[in-house]
Design a protein around this motif. Structure first.
Motif, short mmCIF file in Angstrom:
data_model
loop_
_atom_site.label_atom_id
_atom_site.label_comp_id
_atom_site.label_asym_id
_atom_site.label_seq_id
_atom_site.Cartn_x
_atom_site.Cartn_y
_atom_site.Cartn_z
N LEU A 141 1.02 -1.11 -0.14
CA LEU A 141 0.00 0.11 0.07
C LEU A 141 0.98 1.42 0.08
O LEU A 141 0.38 2.41 -0.44
CB LEU A 141 -0.94 -0.01 1.30
N TYR A 142 2.04 0.99 0.61
CA TYR A 142 2.82 2.24 0.42
C TYR A 142 3.19 2.97 -1.00
O TYR A 142 3.15 3.96 -1.14
CB TYR A 142 4.30 2.06 1.13
N ASP A 143 3.43 1.97 -1.81
CA ASP A 143 3.83 2.49 -3.13
C ASP A 143 2.44 2.74 -3.85
O ASP A 143 2.46 3.64 -4.44
CB ASP A 143 4.48 1.32 -3.90
N GLN A 144 1.48 2.31 -3.34
CA GLN A 144 0.11 2.62 -4.10
C GLN A 144 -0.26 4.25 -3.81
O GLN A 144 -0.87 4.92 -4.85
CB GLN A 144 -1.04 1.41 -3.78
N TYR A 145 -0.21 4.33 -2.65
CA TYR A 145 -0.62 5.66 -2.27
C TYR A 145 0.65 6.84 -2.43
O TYR A 145 0.24 7.82 -2.47
CB TYR A 145 -0.85 5.64 -0.69
N VAL A 147 2.14 6.72 -5.45
CA VAL A 147 1.90 7.31 -6.59
C VAL A 147 0.80 8.18 -6.71
O VAL A 147 0.58 8.97 -7.73
CB VAL A 147 1.89 5.99 -7.50
N ARG A 148 -0.20 8.15 -5.68
CA ARG A 148 -1.30 8.81 -5.67
C ARG A 148 -0.95 10.36 -5.14
O ARG A 148 -1.90 11.13 -5.08
CB ARG A 148 -2.46 8.32 -5.16
N GLY A 149 0.10 10.52 -4.57
CA GLY A 149 0.34 11.51 -4.04
C GLY A 149 0.04 11.90 -2.49
O GLY A 149 0.00 12.98 -2.00
N ALA A 150 -0.34 10.80 -2.01
CA ALA A 150 -0.93 10.82 -0.74
C ALA A 150 0.05 10.90 0.53
O ALA A 150 1.31 10.37 0.18
CB ALA A 150 -1.83 9.73 -0.33
N THR A 151 -0.21 11.24 1.61
CA THR A 151 0.61 11.24 2.81
C THR A 151 0.95 9.42 3.38
O THR A 151 -0.21 9.04 3.48
CB THR A 151 0.31 12.04 3.86
N ILE A 152 2.20 9.19 3.38
CA ILE A 152 2.06 7.91 3.81
C ILE A 152 3.37 7.75 4.83
O ILE A 152 4.26 8.70 4.99
CB ILE A 152 2.71 6.91 2.55
N ASN A 177 -1.93 5.11 3.89
CA ASN A 177 -1.55 3.73 3.73
C ASN A 177 -2.02 2.84 5.12
O ASN A 177 -2.51 1.65 5.17
CB ASN A 177 -0.32 3.05 3.34
N TYR A 178 -1.75 3.77 6.30
CA TYR A 178 -2.25 3.13 7.43
C TYR A 178 -3.85 3.12 7.65
O TYR A 178 -4.30 2.08 8.21
CB TYR A 178 -1.58 3.87 8.62
N ALA A 179 -4.36 3.94 6.96
CA ALA A 179 -5.73 4.07 7.18
C ALA A 179 -6.42 2.91 6.69
O ALA A 179 -7.38 2.24 7.29
CB ALA A 179 -6.49 5.56 6.61
#
Length: 427
Positions: A141-145, A147-152, A177-179
Motif C-alpha cells: 500500500l505504501y507504493d500505491q498511495y 503514486v497517488r501523492g498521498a501522505t504515507i 496507507n495506515y488508514a
C-alpha cells in the motif's frame, strides 16, 4: 347725708388693685411672648432634608463581531458559555457559507479511527490495544498511495505495531496507507469496513455524511458542517482519539519521526483535531479549542472550516475566529468612584451629594443588556461618608453591588435663620 362727689374709699382701692393686676398681666404677656417665640424658634424641629437620587446611565458596548470566514463554509459550537452566549451555543452557535455536504478529505480518518475503535475499543488513552502485524499486501500500500501523492508512512513487511500506535500514525501525519491497512485488519475487507462505517454514521445521527473509503482521497467522502461539529464532539470525547489528536509530534520504530499536520496545535488554545485537503480550494480543518475568557471555566469550542483556498488561509480564519470570541468577553465600566447619583438639599441652603463609593465594572459578553437598580435608606446623621443605599447592576449571570454614600455634610441652620423663617419650622 353724703354729697354727690363722694367716692367710697374701699371701691377706689378695689379698682386700683384690678388695674394693677391688668397692668401686670399685660406686662407679663408683652414680656413673655417674645421670649417664648425665641425659645420655640430655636428648638422647633426642622423638616427633613430632601434626598433625590437617580441611577447612573449605563452605556452598553457594541455587539461583538464573530469573525467567520468570508469564503468556504464554517460552523462553531461552544460549550461552557450558555449563560453568556445562549442555550443554543453548544449546538451550532454560529455558521457561514453553505450547509450542504462537501468533500472532507483526510477528516475522513477521524471517522475511520472511531469506527475501528468501536470494533476494537481501548480501555483508555494509555492502552496500547492488540498488536497488528503487517503483511506484504499492507507493505504494498505504501507504493500505491505514493503514486497517488498521498501522505504515507513506512510499514515494512512482517513489522508489528500496537493498535494505538497504528491509529496515531494514521492521524498525526495522516498516513493514508495506515488508514486502509488498519481498517482492513479491523474488519477483514474494505467492503466490510464501508458497511461498518455506514452503520456507525447512522447510529450517531450523521445522516449528512457519506464515506466510501477510509482515507479521504476520494472526493465522494463528504459531510456537512453540522455533522462535522457532531463528529468533532464524538472524537474529543474519545480518550484515545483526543490524546492522539493533541500530540504535535511522534517517533515510532518503522514510521520514524512524524509531525502533526495540524500546525495550530497549542496556539490560541487549540487542542485538535484533524486537517484535510484535496488541493487548492479544498483545505479543511476540524478543530477543538479550550479558550480562557474570564469565565469560571474555559470555553470548550468545536469548529470546522471547509473549502479554504490554502492551509494558511484556513489557519488565519480559525485564529481570527477564536480571537473574536475571546475579545467579545469584557469588563464593562458602569460607574466611577465619587460619581454623583443624587443630591441632599435643605431650606436653609446646606447641601451635599450622593455618590458611588467605588469604581465598578461588570463582566459580560458582547452587548448583553445591563440592568441597574438603586435602593436608598433615610440618612441618620447626614454626615460625610454615611452610606445611604446601594446600586446593583445585572448582566447575564453576573451581578455587582456597590454602596452609595454622602459626599459632604449637612450643616444645621443658624439661629438667625430659625428666627427669620418660622414658616419652615415645626413641619
Amino acid at each position: 347725708m353724703l354729697g354727690r362727689g363722694w367716692v367710697d374709699p374701699q371701691a377706689r382701692c378695689r379698682r386700683r388693685r384690678i388695674g394693677w393686676i391688668v397692668t401686670a398681666i399685660v406686662l407679663v404677656i408683652l414680656l413673655a411672648v417674645p421670649g417664648g417665640y425665641v425659645w420655640w424658634a430655636l428648638t422647633a424641629p426642622l423638616s427633613a432634608p430632601v434626598v433625590e437620587t437617580q441611577a447612573p446611565p449605563v452605556t452598553v458596548p457594541a455587539a461583538a463581531a464573530v469573525s467567520l470566514p468570508s469564503t468556504g463554509s464554517a460552523a462553531i459550537a461552544v460549550a461552557g458559555g450558555d449563560e453568556y452566549l445562549g442555550e443554543g451555543a453548544s449546538g451550532i452557535w454560529a455558521a457561514s457559507g453553505s450547509a450542504e455536504p462537501q468533500s472532507i478529505a483526510s477528516i475522513t480518518k477521524l471517522i475511520t479511527a472511531l469506527v475501528i475503535l468501536e470494533r476494537h475499543p481501548l480501555a483508555d488513552a494509555s492502552d496500547p490495544g492488540p498488536t497488528i502485524t503487517f503483511s506484504k499486501a499492507d507493505h504494498d500500500l505504501y507504493d500505491q498511495y505514493y503514486v497517488r501523492g498521498a501522505t504515507i508512512a513506512a510499514m515494512p513487511t512482517g513489522s508489528s505495531m500496537s493498535l494505538h500506535d497504528a491509529l496515531a500514525t494514521m492521524l498525526i501525519p495522516s498516513a493514508s496507507n495506515y488508514a486502509e491497512a488498519v481498517s482492513t485488519w479491523a474488519f477483514g475487507s474494505q467492503w466490510a469496513f464501508r458497511g461498518a462505517a455506514q452503520q456507525w454514521l447512522a447510529a450517531n445521527g450523521l445522516t449528512g455524511t457519506t464515506i466510501v473509503e477510509p482515507t479521504g482521497l476520494d472526493a465522494r467522502n463528504t459531510s456537512t458542517p453540522a455533522d462535522l461539529i457532531t463528529l468533532g464532539k464524538l472524537a474529543a470525547a474519545n480518550p484515545t482519539i483526543a490524546s492522539i489528536a493533541k500530540t504535535p509530534s511522534l517517533g515510532l520504530p518503522g514510521p520514524g519521526a512524524m509531525q502533526n499536520t495540524n500546525d495550530l496545535l497549542g496556539s490560541n488554545g487549540i487542542t485538535g483535531l484533524k486537517t484535510g485537503n484535496l488541493g487548492e480550494g479544498t483545505y479543511n480543518l476540524l478543530f477543538t479549542a479550550s479558550i480562557p475568557v474570564g469565565t469560571p471555566e474555559p470555553l470548550s469550542v468545536t469548529g470546522v472550516v471547509l473549502g479554504g483556498m490554502t492551509r494558511a488561509n484556513v489557519n488565519r480564519d480559525v485564529m481570527a475566529l477564536i480571537d473574536s470570541i475571546r475579545s467579545g468577553f469584557h469588563e464593562v465600566p458602569v460607574a466611577k468612584r465619587d460619581q454623583p447619583v443624587g443630591t441632599i438639599t435643605t431650606p436653609w441652603g446646606s447641601s451635599a451629594q450622593v455618590v458611588v463609593s467605588d469604581y465598578v465594572t461588570i463582566f459580560t459578553w458582547s452587548d448583553t443588556p445591563i440592568s441597574v437598580e438603586m435602593t436608598t435608606t433615610t440618612p441618620k446623621t447626614y454626615t460625610d461618608g454615611e452610606v445611604v443605599g446601594s446600586i446593583t447592576w445585572t448582566a447575564g449571570p453576573n451581578t455587582v453591588t456597590v454602596p452609595i454614600e454622602i459626599d459632604g455634610a449637612i450643616e444645621p441652620p443658624t439661629d438667625t435663620w430659625r428666627l427669620m423663617n418660622p414658616g419652615e419650622l415645626g413641619k
